[in-house]
Write a protein that holds these residues in place. Structure first.
Motif, PDB file in Angstrom:
ATOM      1  N   UNK A  37       0.812  -1.178   0.086  1.00  0.00           N
ATOM      2  CA  UNK A  37      -0.081  -0.224  -0.086  1.00  0.00           C
ATOM      3  C   UNK A  37       0.924   1.052   0.008  1.00  0.00           C
ATOM      4  N   UNK A  38       0.447   2.164  -0.984  1.00  0.00           N
ATOM      5  CA  UNK A  38       1.201   3.497  -0.900  1.00  0.00           C
ATOM      6  C   UNK A  38       0.614   4.531  -0.941  1.00  0.00           C
ATOM      7  N   UNK A  39       0.947   5.851  -0.518  1.00  0.00           N
ATOM      8  CA  UNK A  39       0.283   7.035  -0.661  1.00  0.00           C
ATOM      9  C   UNK A  39       1.012   7.738  -1.639  1.00  0.00           C
ATOM     10  N   UNK A  40       0.414   8.381  -2.689  1.00  0.00           N
ATOM     11  CA  UNK A  40       1.161   9.062  -3.612  1.00  0.00           C
ATOM     12  C   UNK A  40       0.316  10.355  -3.964  1.00  0.00           C
ATOM     13  N   UNK A  41       1.067  11.468  -4.186  1.00  0.00           N
ATOM     14  CA  UNK A  41       0.404  12.787  -4.600  1.00  0.00           C
ATOM     15  C   UNK A  41       0.361  12.575  -6.390  1.00  0.00           C
ATOM     16  N   UNK A  42      -0.701  13.243  -6.741  1.00  0.00           N
ATOM     17  CA  UNK A  42      -0.975  13.365  -8.475  1.00  0.00           C
ATOM     18  C   UNK A  42      -0.351  14.483  -8.655  1.00  0.00           C
ATOM     19  N   UNK A  43      -0.338  14.593 -10.033  1.00  0.00           N
ATOM     20  CA  UNK A  43       0.171  15.826 -10.644  1.00  0.00           C
ATOM     21  C   UNK A  43      -0.896  16.950 -10.607  1.00  0.00           C
ATOM     22  N   UNK A  86       9.598  17.172 -17.309  1.00  0.00           N
ATOM     23  CA  UNK A  86      10.298  16.308 -16.587  1.00  0.00           C
ATOM     24  C   UNK A  86      11.421  15.761 -17.581  1.00  0.00           C
ATOM     25  N   UNK A  87      11.172  15.641 -18.922  1.00  0.00           N
ATOM     26  CA  UNK A  87      12.108  15.091 -19.851  1.00  0.00           C
ATOM     27  C   UNK A  87      13.130  15.989 -19.895  1.00  0.00           C
ATOM     28  N   UNK A 126      14.393  18.105 -17.817  1.00  0.00           N
ATOM     29  CA  UNK A 126      15.055  17.768 -16.396  1.00  0.00           C
ATOM     30  C   UNK A 126      16.078  16.702 -16.901  1.00  0.00           C
ATOM     31  N   UNK A 127      15.381  15.721 -17.271  1.00  0.00           N
ATOM     32  CA  UNK A 127      16.162  14.304 -17.302  1.00  0.00           C
ATOM     33  C   UNK A 127      17.184  14.494 -18.326  1.00  0.00           C
ATOM     34  N   UNK A 128      16.991  15.268 -19.304  1.00  0.00           N
ATOM     35  CA  UNK A 128      18.019  15.417 -20.477  1.00  0.00           C
ATOM     36  C   UNK A 128      19.034  16.165 -19.901  1.00  0.00           C
ATOM     37  N   UNK A 129      18.757  17.278 -19.293  1.00  0.00           N
ATOM     38  CA  UNK A 129      19.794  18.189 -18.588  1.00  0.00           C
ATOM     39  C   UNK A 129      20.838  17.473 -17.523  1.00  0.00           C
ATOM     40  N   UNK A 130      20.310  16.399 -16.968  1.00  0.00           N
ATOM     41  CA  UNK A 130      21.058  15.833 -15.913  1.00  0.00           C
ATOM     42  C   UNK A 130      22.053  14.706 -16.494  1.00  0.00           C
ATOM     43  N   UNK A 131      21.889  14.254 -18.030  1.00  0.00           N
ATOM     44  CA  UNK A 131      22.687  13.279 -18.499  1.00  0.00           C
ATOM     45  C   UNK A 131      23.890  13.703 -19.129  1.00  0.00           C
ATOM     46  N   UNK A 132      25.173  12.968 -19.120  1.00  0.00           N
ATOM     47  CA  UNK A 132      26.114  13.147 -19.524  1.00  0.00           C
ATOM     48  C   UNK A 132      26.205  13.779 -21.164  1.00  0.00           C
ATOM     49  N   UNK A 133      27.034  14.550 -21.514  1.00  0.00           N
ATOM     50  CA  UNK A 133      27.031  14.552 -23.022  1.00  0.00           C
ATOM     51  C   UNK A 133      27.051  13.504 -23.708  1.00  0.00           C
ATOM     52  N   UNK A 134      26.246  13.230 -24.951  1.00  0.00           N
ATOM     53  CA  UNK A 134      26.614  11.809 -25.737  1.00  0.00           C
ATOM     54  C   UNK A 134      27.521  12.185 -26.676  1.00  0.00           C
ATOM     55  N   UNK A 135      28.303  10.821 -27.003  1.00  0.00           N
ATOM     56  CA  UNK A 135      29.222  11.002 -28.035  1.00  0.00           C
ATOM     57  C   UNK A 135      28.437  10.536 -29.248  1.00  0.00           C
ATOM     58  N   UNK A 136      28.543  11.308 -30.484  1.00  0.00           N
ATOM     59  CA  UNK A 136      27.732  10.681 -31.579  1.00  0.00           C
ATOM     60  C   UNK A 136      28.617   9.472 -32.128  1.00  0.00           C
TER      61      UNK A 136
END
Length: 128
Positions: A89-95, A104-105, A107-117
């Motif tokens: 059983x969990x309690x969770x806040x909605x959006x 969110x996407x 922010x996720x991309x901003x936290x990733x290391x630079x990709x090498x082509x």
């Protein structure tokens, strides 16, 4: 912001205490603005395994969900269920209203290391 109490309850042998719990639970969350959103309905598993049952109770906010969970009325009847049904059983806040998942996407991309082509050596490295 709406919040939810979500239960994944495993299969259980029918017992009188479970019926008593079901009869009494609505009265415990009504003072906190709670209401069943999913209860007693079948579910369709699309990935993984989910044996048992799903219960979702909606509340106006996470504070009310917590107050319900900790309330003397609910704590009194909880053993009627927990003695006979295993579950999570969990309690969770909605959006929030107007939630945009692209934030969110980003922010996720901003936290990733630079990709090498593909086919290129990383900066500072020798190739070949």
């Amino acid at each position: 912001m709406t919040a939810y109490a979500i239960a994944h309850l495993r299969e259980a042998t029918p017992h009188r205490e479970i019926a008593d719990y079901i009869d009494r639970i609505t009265a415990t969350f009504a003072p906190y603005g709670g209401r069943f959103l999913v209860h007693g309905a079948g579910h369709e598993v699309k990935e993984g395994a989910w044996p048992g049952h799903v219960v979702v109770i909606g509340f106006p906010a996470l504070a009310q969900a917590r107050e319900w969970w900790d309330s003397p009325a609910y704590r009194e009847i909880a053993p009627l269920r927990s003695r006979h049904i295993e579950g999570d059983i969990i309690l969770v806040a909605g959006v929030p209203e107007g939630y945009d998942p692209s934030t969110t996407a980003r922010a996720l991309r901003g936290s990733l290391p630079d990709e090498v082509p593909s086919g290129h050596a990383p900066h500072g490295g020798a190739s070949g």
